[in-house]
Design a protein around this motif. Structure first.
Motif, PDB file in Angstrom:
ATOM      1  N   MET A 226       0.848  -1.184   0.000  1.00 26.43           N
ATOM      2  CA  MET A 226       0.000   0.000   0.000  1.00 26.43           C
ATOM      3  C   MET A 226       0.888   1.239   0.000  1.00 26.43           C
ATOM      4  O   MET A 226       1.644   1.468   0.951  1.00 26.43           O
ATOM      5  N   ASN A 227       0.810   2.003  -1.066  1.00 29.21           N
ATOM      6  CA  ASN A 227       1.586   3.233  -1.202  1.00 29.21           C
ATOM      7  C   ASN A 227       0.656   4.445  -1.250  1.00 29.21           C
ATOM      8  O   ASN A 227      -0.546   4.313  -1.476  1.00 29.21           O
ATOM      9  N   SER A 228       1.227   5.609  -1.055  1.00 30.16           N
ATOM     10  CA  SER A 228       0.457   6.864  -1.109  1.00 30.16           C
ATOM     11  C   SER A 228      -0.794   6.777  -0.241  1.00 30.16           C
ATOM     12  O   SER A 228      -1.901   7.118  -0.677  1.00 30.16           O
ATOM     13  N   LEU A 229      -0.624   6.297   0.954  1.00 29.31           N
ATOM     14  CA  LEU A 229      -1.764   6.088   1.835  1.00 29.31           C
ATOM     15  C   LEU A 229      -2.428   7.406   2.204  1.00 29.31           C
ATOM     16  O   LEU A 229      -1.775   8.447   2.360  1.00 29.31           O
ATOM     17  N   LYS A 230      -3.748   7.332   2.348  1.00 29.77           N
ATOM     18  CA  LYS A 230      -4.559   8.487   2.700  1.00 29.77           C
ATOM     19  C   LYS A 230      -5.275   8.222   4.014  1.00 29.77           C
ATOM     20  O   LYS A 230      -5.448   7.062   4.414  1.00 29.77           O
TER      21      LYS A 230
END
Length: 121
Positions: free
Chosen positions: A82-86
Motif C-alpha cells: 500500500m503506497n500513497s496512503l490516505k
C-alpha cells in the motif's frame, strides 16, 4: 484453511505499508485470495484480489495505482503493498480466501483476523 494476517500499523499520509497473509492447512482448495477492509461505522468492502493460478489481479477503483497485490506460492502468502496512503484508507484490513473465482463477501470461505491500518493526516 487458516489465514494469518500481519503488517498493519500507524503511518503518516503519503507513506507505505505492506500487509501479509499466510495461508495454512488445505490451501489446495483456495482459488482466489484477497483483502477487504472495514472502517468504523462502515460496511466491509473489497480492496484487492489475486487468483492463485495464473496470478490475475483485481482492484477496487479507490486503490488502483496505489496498492499492489502479489503472492509467493512457495510461502502460501499473499501481500498487499500500500503506497500513497490516505487518511481514508484507515480501517481494519481482513485477508480472505475463496474456493471459487468469485471474491465477494458472501462467497468468502475463509477469513483471517483483521489487522489495523491507521493513516494520520
Amino acid at each position: 484453511v487458516q489465514l494469518q494476517a500481519s503488517g498493519g500499523g500507524l503511518v503518516q499520509a503519503g507513506g507505505s505499508l505492506r500487509l501479509s497473509c499466510a495461508a495454512s492447512g488445505r490451501t489446495s482448495r483456495v482459488y482466489t485470495m484477497g483483502w477487504f477492509r472495514q472502517a468504523p461505522g462502515k460496511e466491509r468492502e473489497f480492496v484487492a484480489a489475486i487468483r492463485r493460478s495464473g496470478g490475475s489481479t483485481f482492484y477496487a477503483d479507490f486503490v488502483k495505482g496505489r496498492f499492489t497485490i502479489s503472492k509467493d506460492d512457495a510461502k502460501n502468502t499473499v501481500y498487499l503493498q500500500m503506497n500513497s496512503l490516505k487518511a481514508g484508507d484507515t480501517a481494519v484490513y481482513y485477508c480472505a480466501a475463496s474456493t471459487s473465482a468469485v471474491i465477494i463477501i458472501r462467497e468468502i470461505d475463509y477469513w483471517g483476523q483483521g489487522t489495523q491500518v491507521t493513516v494520520s493526516s
